[in-house]
Design a protein around this motif. Sequence first.
Motif: not given
Length: 674
Positions: A82, A84, A114-117, A174, A226, A291, A293
């Motif tokens: 998916l 985002l 979470e950090p978005k890598l 990632e 992740y 991110v 969730k």
Amino acid sequence: MSSNTPSQKIADLSRLLNDYNHEYYVLDNPTVPDAEYDRIMRDLQALENDNPECKLATSPSQRVGGEALSSFSQITHLKPMLSLDNAFDDEEMADFVRKLDERVGHITPNFCCEPKLDGLAVSLLYIDGVLTRAATRGDGLVGEDITVNVKTIKAIPLELRGEKYPTRIEIRGEVFMPFAAFNRINERAKANNEKPFANPRNAAAGSLRQLDSKITASRGLSFYAYSTGVVEGDNSPLADNHYDQLQQLKGWGIPVCPEIKQVNSLEAMISYYQDILSRRGELAYEIDGVVNKLDSIAGQDKAGFVAKAPRWAIAYKFPAQEEITTLLDVEYQVGRTGAVTPVARLEPVFVGGVTVSNATLHNRDEIERLGVMIGDKVIIRRAGDVIPQIVSAIVAQRPDDAKAIEFPETCPVCDSEIERLEGEAIARCMAGLVCGAQRKEAIKHFSSRKALDIDGLGDKLVEQLVDEDFIQTPADLFTLTIEPLLNLERMGQKKAQKLLDSLQTSKVTTLAKFIYSLGIREVGEATASNLAAYFKTLDKIKEASVSRLQNVDDVGEIVAKHLYYFLKQDHNLQVIDQLIEAGVSWPAIEEKSAEQLPLQGQTWVITGTLHTMGRSEAKELISQLGAKVAGSVSAKTTMLVAGEKAGSKLTKATDLGIKTLDEDGLVSFLTQFS
Ligand code: 9MJ
């Protein structure tokens, strides 16, 4: 190690290399230097070459890469990968939470942040614990088979750890390039006259999509997981919430970003965003948002999907760090040391959270490398508090009337000759204090906080004083009187008097600050302080030869030559004499007895956070007792002061058997001497 047969030795070395990677990438606690890892790898390769029948299917020697492929084959994902949806402000985050609440109701603690890598999404398939297949995300349905390349990424285990993992598990995450690797690769590209990568994401993509996996192996890629995809086999059921699932992955040896956090409100998600945004520049890798969730897996199933994105997750993006604008003109600034720096004037553009209208172009080589012309559309990057940069020019959109950038032949301020020394990228006006720009910068430096610290003498005022010809050198500051000052714009009696008073106060200084204040090239605060401590008097520094100067800590040949030539030039000596005549003075530095220098000959290192004093204060106190305070731990280190959250330096010191002191230990040690 009880390794007798080649087969045992191979198994032992393989395990050792796997353990070192696990310590480094999953536990964030490296225990051996890279050179040791490389040495063991070479031993393993040699043994495998001699005994190919003993090589393990999961041997870490695959990490160096193999035969080049002619193309990548395609892989259809077992479950779509998916993308985002994005949120750009708190309002949109509130919307996300409200809609989820309507759909699934309250589940607490209900979010995982979470950090978005900023890298590439990949899928890793482990069958019976062995990494069997790896694929890029591609269009979400079909990706490319990059198994051989992924096996070179040391962060990704070739085999899961422990036993209780599902028989078939797809792990998604990632692949990214940490800044350290990115900078190293770009430095190398520049040195070889190759085009550097524009950002770590492009570098990661370019490195992962190499048909020759040996190239991938050399690029220092890393990985954080992740999510999971297809999971089969019920010998180890996954946890019922996302956060705990990631912890399970970590237990099986898969790296998970240490910054992830469970929270239970919209407000906490927003604070998490703010916190990560403020620490973005300290992270070792590029991120472009966070991110959020829904943590409950049951809740995720209930929320479902829209198009290609889940309803249970959202990327809260940081303000863009790259934007397109137009290069309007290039002007040239002359710095304190005469360096002529081209500055791009831009059509103002909002980037990285501020409006940017200038960017540095560094030097003539950079202009050539970018191939940029005035009038071009350019991509601007502003990351953190770093000066905005031009990343590239969009040559395809170049207007017909674009103009070439012409680097000046003479100083744009004083018209003197510009020189570019061999091996230096920077062009300099050689006029020294004759050049108005260098004069202003020299006086600003002289009066700055770490130098003579002249309160009330800001940059604008220095510029006015030089432009009006009231002063030409730092020494002229002490000849200023109140009457002429009153003629300056925005200068009243009170302000003028305050300036004269602080000029008086500033005259009492230290030898170290005085040397620093002279603005000699490459002589920063630390070098000035080392010079003062070594020579004790200004006269001795003036008399020292280039080779004697190099006896001082941190002074190499280049710095020694800058010092030597500065102190041989009449106009500099004249300014120094005038300053001393005007009353600038410092206390004599006494020779300390051996008793007063109990740490003479020792090298100390300070790491971690200290609470009772700052690191610089601790450094000062330790240096006063005669020790050299160094920045990194080596076999020569006598003592490591380890404050709170001491990291790799403490590990290294322990490995090397170096003595350590915690903060309490340091305080009681120092009290003996106070
Ligand atoms: C990144 N890029 O760091 C996801 N991501 O989850 C994180 N991407 C994701 N999660 C579901 N931390 C789809 C994508």
